[in-house]
Structures are given as C-alpha cells and as structure tokens.
Design a protein around this motif. Sequence first.
Motif, PDB file in Angstrom:
ATOM      1  N   LEU A 197       0.840  -1.196   0.000  1.00 46.77           N
ATOM      2  CA  LEU A 197       0.000   0.000   0.000  1.00 46.77           C
ATOM      3  C   LEU A 197       0.874   1.244   0.000  1.00 46.77           C
ATOM      4  O   LEU A 197       1.862   1.309   0.735  1.00 46.77           O
ATOM      5  N   TRP A 198       0.537   2.205  -0.836  1.00 46.78           N
ATOM      6  CA  TRP A 198       1.296   3.451  -0.863  1.00 46.78           C
ATOM      7  C   TRP A 198       0.343   4.614  -1.125  1.00 46.78           C
ATOM      8  O   TRP A 198      -0.792   4.428  -1.548  1.00 46.78           O
ATOM      9  N   ALA A 199       0.815   5.819  -0.825  1.00 43.51           N
ATOM     10  CA  ALA A 199       0.006   7.014  -1.048  1.00 43.51           C
ATOM     11  C   ALA A 199       0.887   8.112  -1.603  1.00 43.51           C
ATOM     12  O   ALA A 199       2.108   8.118  -1.398  1.00 43.51           O
ATOM     13  N   ALA A 200       0.291   9.043  -2.311  1.00 46.40           N
ATOM     14  CA  ALA A 200       1.027  10.186  -2.844  1.00 46.40           C
ATOM     15  C   ALA A 200       1.655  10.965  -1.689  1.00 46.40           C
ATOM     16  O   ALA A 200       1.030  11.117  -0.634  1.00 46.40           O
ATOM     17  N   PRO A 201       2.888  11.456  -1.852  1.00 47.25           N
ATOM     18  CA  PRO A 201       3.573  12.132  -0.747  1.00 47.25           C
ATOM     19  C   PRO A 201       2.782  13.272  -0.123  1.00 47.25           C
ATOM     20  O   PRO A 201       2.728  13.382   1.111  1.00 47.25           O
ATOM     21  N   ASP A 202       2.157  14.129  -0.935  1.00 40.40           N
ATOM     22  CA  ASP A 202       1.424  15.254  -0.362  1.00 40.40           C
ATOM     23  C   ASP A 202       0.239  14.778   0.473  1.00 40.40           C
ATOM     24  O   ASP A 202      -0.074  15.346   1.529  1.00 40.40           O
ATOM     25  N   ARG A 203      -0.414  13.726   0.017  1.00 37.61           N
ATOM     26  CA  ARG A 203      -1.534  13.162   0.766  1.00 37.61           C
ATOM     27  C   ARG A 203      -1.047  12.543   2.070  1.00 37.61           C
ATOM     28  O   ARG A 203      -1.654  12.715   3.137  1.00 37.61           O
ATOM     29  N   LEU A 204       0.073  11.839   2.016  1.00 32.08           N
ATOM     30  CA  LEU A 204       0.627  11.188   3.195  1.00 32.08           C
ATOM     31  C   LEU A 204       1.065  12.224   4.227  1.00 32.08           C
ATOM     32  O   LEU A 204       0.848  12.042   5.433  1.00 32.08           O
ATOM     33  N   ILE A 248      -1.342  -1.037  -4.341  1.00 31.80           N
ATOM     34  CA  ILE A 248      -2.571  -0.253  -4.405  1.00 31.80           C
ATOM     35  C   ILE A 248      -2.276   1.158  -3.920  1.00 31.80           C
ATOM     36  O   ILE A 248      -1.711   1.347  -2.839  1.00 31.80           O
ATOM     37  N   ASP A 249      -2.656   2.135  -4.726  1.00 28.70           N
ATOM     38  CA  ASP A 249      -2.534   3.540  -4.340  1.00 28.70           C
ATOM     39  C   ASP A 249      -3.752   3.903  -3.494  1.00 28.70           C
ATOM     40  O   ASP A 249      -4.886   3.917  -3.982  1.00 28.70           O
ATOM     41  N   VAL A 250      -3.528   4.183  -2.210  1.00 31.90           N
ATOM     42  CA  VAL A 250      -4.643   4.466  -1.300  1.00 31.90           C
ATOM     43  C   VAL A 250      -4.855   5.961  -1.092  1.00 31.90           C
ATOM     44  O   VAL A 250      -5.601   6.357  -0.195  1.00 31.90           O
ATOM     45  N   SER A 251      -4.219   6.785  -1.921  1.00 33.63           N
ATOM     46  CA  SER A 251      -4.277   8.239  -1.731  1.00 33.63           C
ATOM     47  C   SER A 251      -5.692   8.752  -1.585  1.00 33.63           C
ATOM     48  O   SER A 251      -6.002   9.554  -0.701  1.00 33.63           O
ATOM     49  N   ARG A 252      -6.576   8.318  -2.473  1.00 32.84           N
ATOM     50  CA  ARG A 252      -7.964   8.808  -2.463  1.00 32.84           C
ATOM     51  C   ARG A 252      -8.970   7.669  -2.331  1.00 32.84           C
ATOM     52  O   ARG A 252     -10.137   7.822  -2.698  1.00 32.84           O
ATOM     53  N   ARG A 253      -8.525   6.541  -1.835  1.00 29.22           N
ATOM     54  CA  ARG A 253      -9.418   5.393  -1.680  1.00 29.22           C
ATOM     55  C   ARG A 253      -9.922   5.291  -0.247  1.00 29.22           C
ATOM     56  O   ARG A 253      -9.168   5.537   0.699  1.00 29.22           O
ATOM     57  N   SER A 254     -11.148   4.897  -0.116  1.00 30.47           N
ATOM     58  CA  SER A 254     -11.672   4.566   1.203  1.00 30.47           C
ATOM     59  C   SER A 254     -11.170   3.182   1.594  1.00 30.47           C
ATOM     60  O   SER A 254     -10.686   2.421   0.746  1.00 30.47           O
ATOM     61  N   VAL A 255     -11.306   2.844   2.865  1.00 33.13           N
ATOM     62  CA  VAL A 255     -10.926   1.509   3.334  1.00 33.13           C
ATOM     63  C   VAL A 255     -11.737   0.439   2.603  1.00 33.13           C
ATOM     64  O   VAL A 255     -11.211  -0.609   2.221  1.00 33.13           O
ATOM     65  N   GLU A 256     -13.017   0.727   2.367  1.00 36.27           N
ATOM     66  CA  GLU A 256     -13.875  -0.225   1.677  1.00 36.27           C
ATOM     67  C   GLU A 256     -13.391  -0.468   0.244  1.00 36.27           C
ATOM     68  O   GLU A 256     -13.385  -1.610  -0.239  1.00 36.27           O
ATOM     69  N   GLU A 257     -12.980   0.599  -0.434  1.00 33.08           N
ATOM     70  CA  GLU A 257     -12.507   0.467  -1.817  1.00 33.08           C
ATOM     71  C   GLU A 257     -11.187  -0.296  -1.874  1.00 33.08           C
ATOM     72  O   GLU A 257     -10.980  -1.135  -2.757  1.00 33.08           O
ATOM     73  N   THR A 258     -10.293   0.001  -0.936  1.00 33.04           N
ATOM     74  CA  THR A 258      -9.028  -0.726  -0.883  1.00 33.04           C
ATOM     75  C   THR A 258      -9.267  -2.202  -0.613  1.00 33.04           C
ATOM     76  O   THR A 258      -8.667  -3.079  -1.250  1.00 33.04           O
ATOM     77  N   SER A 259     -10.168  -2.492   0.319  1.00 31.64           N
ATOM     78  CA  SER A 259     -10.479  -3.887   0.647  1.00 31.64           C
ATOM     79  C   SER A 259     -11.083  -4.613  -0.550  1.00 31.64           C
ATOM     80  O   SER A 259     -10.770  -5.784  -0.797  1.00 31.64           O
ATOM     81  N   ALA A 260     -11.955  -3.932  -1.292  1.00 36.98           N
ATOM     82  CA  ALA A 260     -12.564  -4.542  -2.473  1.00 36.98           C
ATOM     83  C   ALA A 260     -11.497  -4.898  -3.499  1.00 36.98           C
ATOM     84  O   ALA A 260     -11.544  -5.972  -4.127  1.00 36.98           O
ATOM     85  N   ALA A 261     -10.503  -4.014  -3.677  1.00 37.15           N
ATOM     86  CA  ALA A 261      -9.414  -4.290  -4.621  1.00 37.15           C
ATOM     87  C   ALA A 261      -8.595  -5.499  -4.163  1.00 37.15           C
ATOM     88  O   ALA A 261      -8.186  -6.334  -4.985  1.00 37.15           O
ATOM     89  N   ILE A 262      -8.377  -5.617  -2.852  1.00 35.52           N
ATOM     90  CA  ILE A 262      -7.616  -6.750  -2.321  1.00 35.52           C
ATOM     91  C   ILE A 262      -8.399  -8.054  -2.499  1.00 35.52           C
ATOM     92  O   ILE A 262      -7.828  -9.088  -2.861  1.00 35.52           O
ATOM     93  N   LEU A 263      -9.701  -8.003  -2.253  1.00 27.17           N
ATOM     94  CA  LEU A 263     -10.527  -9.198  -2.446  1.00 27.17           C
ATOM     95  C   LEU A 263     -10.513  -9.636  -3.910  1.00 27.17           C
ATOM     96  O   LEU A 263     -10.515 -10.838  -4.210  1.00 27.17           O
ATOM     97  N   ASN A 264     -10.479  -8.672  -4.832  1.00 26.19           N
ATOM     98  CA  ASN A 264     -10.368  -9.017  -6.254  1.00 26.19           C
ATOM     99  C   ASN A 264      -9.033  -9.694  -6.547  1.00 26.19           C
ATOM    100  O   ASN A 264      -8.973 -10.665  -7.313  1.00 26.19           O
ATOM    101  N   LEU A 265      -7.968  -9.183  -5.933  1.00 28.36           N
ATOM    102  CA  LEU A 265      -6.644  -9.804  -6.116  1.00 28.36           C
ATOM    103  C   LEU A 265      -6.641 -11.225  -5.570  1.00 28.36           C
ATOM    104  O   LEU A 265      -6.063 -12.139  -6.189  1.00 28.36           O
ATOM    105  N   LEU A 266      -7.300 -11.420  -4.433  1.00 28.00           N
ATOM    106  CA  LEU A 266      -7.396 -12.761  -3.851  1.00 28.00           C
ATOM    107  C   LEU A 266      -8.164 -13.703  -4.788  1.00 28.00           C
ATOM    108  O   LEU A 266      -7.763 -14.860  -4.993  1.00 28.00           O
ATOM    109  N   GLY A 267      -9.255 -13.200  -5.349  1.00 24.66           N
ATOM    110  CA  GLY A 267     -10.049 -13.995  -6.263  1.00 24.66           C
ATOM    111  C   GLY A 267      -9.260 -14.385  -7.508  1.00 24.66           C
ATOM    112  O   GLY A 267      -9.309 -15.535  -7.956  1.00 24.66           O
ATOM    113  N   ASP A 268      -8.511 -13.410  -8.059  1.00 28.59           N
ATOM    114  CA  ASP A 268      -7.698 -13.692  -9.235  1.00 28.59           C
ATOM    115  C   ASP A 268      -6.618 -14.734  -8.922  1.00 28.59           C
ATOM    116  O   ASP A 268      -6.311 -15.582  -9.743  1.00 28.59           O
TER     117      ASP A 268
END
Length: 273
Positions: A197-204, A248-268
């Motif tokens: 997980l990473w985020a844009a420097p200004d956001r971080l 996954i870039d979490v700069s503008r993602r909610s926890v729910e959106e990040t989790s959904a992306a991870i679940l997709n990776l698990l499924g793949d």
Amino acid sequence: MNPPVFHIHLVSDATGETLNAIAKAALAQFEDVRVEEHAYTLVRSPRQLARAIEHIGESPGLVFFTLVNPDLQRELISQCTRMDVPCLDVMAGPVAALRAFLGVAESHRPGGQHEVDQRYLHRIEALNFTIQHDDGQGLDGLENAQVVLVGASRTSKTPTCVYLAIRGIRAANVPIVPGVPLPQAVRAAKRPLVVGLWAAPDRLVQVRRNRLNTLGEVRDTSYADLEQVRDEVTATRRLFEQMGWPTIDVSRRSVEETSAAILNLLGDRRVSV
C-alpha cells in the motif's frame, strides 16, 4: 439561506446494518443535501413499531424498512399511507426473486443473517488473528495469513485489515520504517498474498500532520516533512517492484474500496492456482 433538512427513517427488526449500508450507498449519490437519519432497530412487536411510527409522524420523511413479520409490514405501510409518507421495503425485491428462483417460501425469521453459525465463528477467528498480527506483531505466524499488507506509516493498513477480517479474511500488516530492514518473514512469505500500500507524498504528509496534531505533537519532524516523505514513498514503491508484489494507491481510496481491490486480487489468485 440554509438548505432544508430531509428526514429518512430506517426501521429494522434486526441490527439495522443491512438497512444502514443500503441507505448510505444510496445517499452517497446525492451531494449538497442535508439529511437526518432516524434508526429504529430490533422492532419486533406492535408496541415497538408504534413508537417508531410516532417518531415518523413527528418528523415526516422517507421510510426504508426491513421487517419480515407480515403483520408489522402491513401496519407500517398502512400508517405511512395514512400520513402520506413514502415507504419502501428494501428487501421485497431480492426476497421475491429468490422465492421464485428457489421455489420455496421464506421463513419470516428476523435477524437470520446474524445467527451464530460456522461462518460467524470464522469471522471472529479472522478478527482475532488480525489483532494478534497488527503492526508487525506475530511474525512467526505470518504464513497462516491469507493477506499481508505492507506499507509506510498511515497508509490505512490496520483499518483495511480489520475490514477484511470482518469479511472472514485472516489479514496481517507490517509497517515499512525508514532505515529498518523489512523482516525476513515478510520477504520469505509464500502462502499469503502480500500487497503493498502506498500514497502520494502530499496526501501522506497531510494525513501524518493531522495525526501529529491529534497527538499534540508540535515539533518539526521528518515524519511529516514533504521531501523526506517523497524519499520514503519512492523507496517503498521500489521495494514492492523488487519483490513483485501487487500494489494499491490508497491516496484517495476509502478503506472499503481498498479492501474490495484486495478481495479481487485474492479472487484472481485463486483462479490462477
């Protein structure tokens, strides 16, 4: 001039989680409106329903409900019609579709999805695992994780792990600390899906400064220095690339959106195995 306040009433015979989630998702599509939600949970008797109807009459507005008792359903709909208040059974469509598809009638049992069954116990086990493997703890048990999140401080690792655990996923997280080698247990992990997980420097920097203000920390620190954070983000992304981990870039993602992306990776991953 202040915009008008719209009242939304959520009437449920269980915990109200399903109803709250549906209302939240629907309301997210409407901006610049003032909405006041009124929740009535565990409504399972005429007396409890009467109290909810009384409050609806005091602040008329849209009514969403999930009541499986036909008598309570009819009473709520009747009273809402009398008060000229719109009323919607959010489960009616899905239940009717399942009734037709399965060829059997529903049981009208309130709160059935919250019964203590094997799936519930599995989620509790996953949550316990996540708590025990938070922030780099329990590295000797990392191979038992399904997901390991790696990232710099304040990249939402812990809340994402907790959300995944609630979904029944054993999730661990390990922080990347500047100047400190990443634990070998993470580098050597084979069974878990490791995600960076990473985020844009200004956001971080913004998130970290808010954290420091919350803690009452006023001294200048490299923790929230933009140039230092840029170097930190560059180093973490280079590490992810070297290890071949999905990121996954979490700069503008909610926890729910990040989790959904991870679940997709698990499924793949399961499909490719």
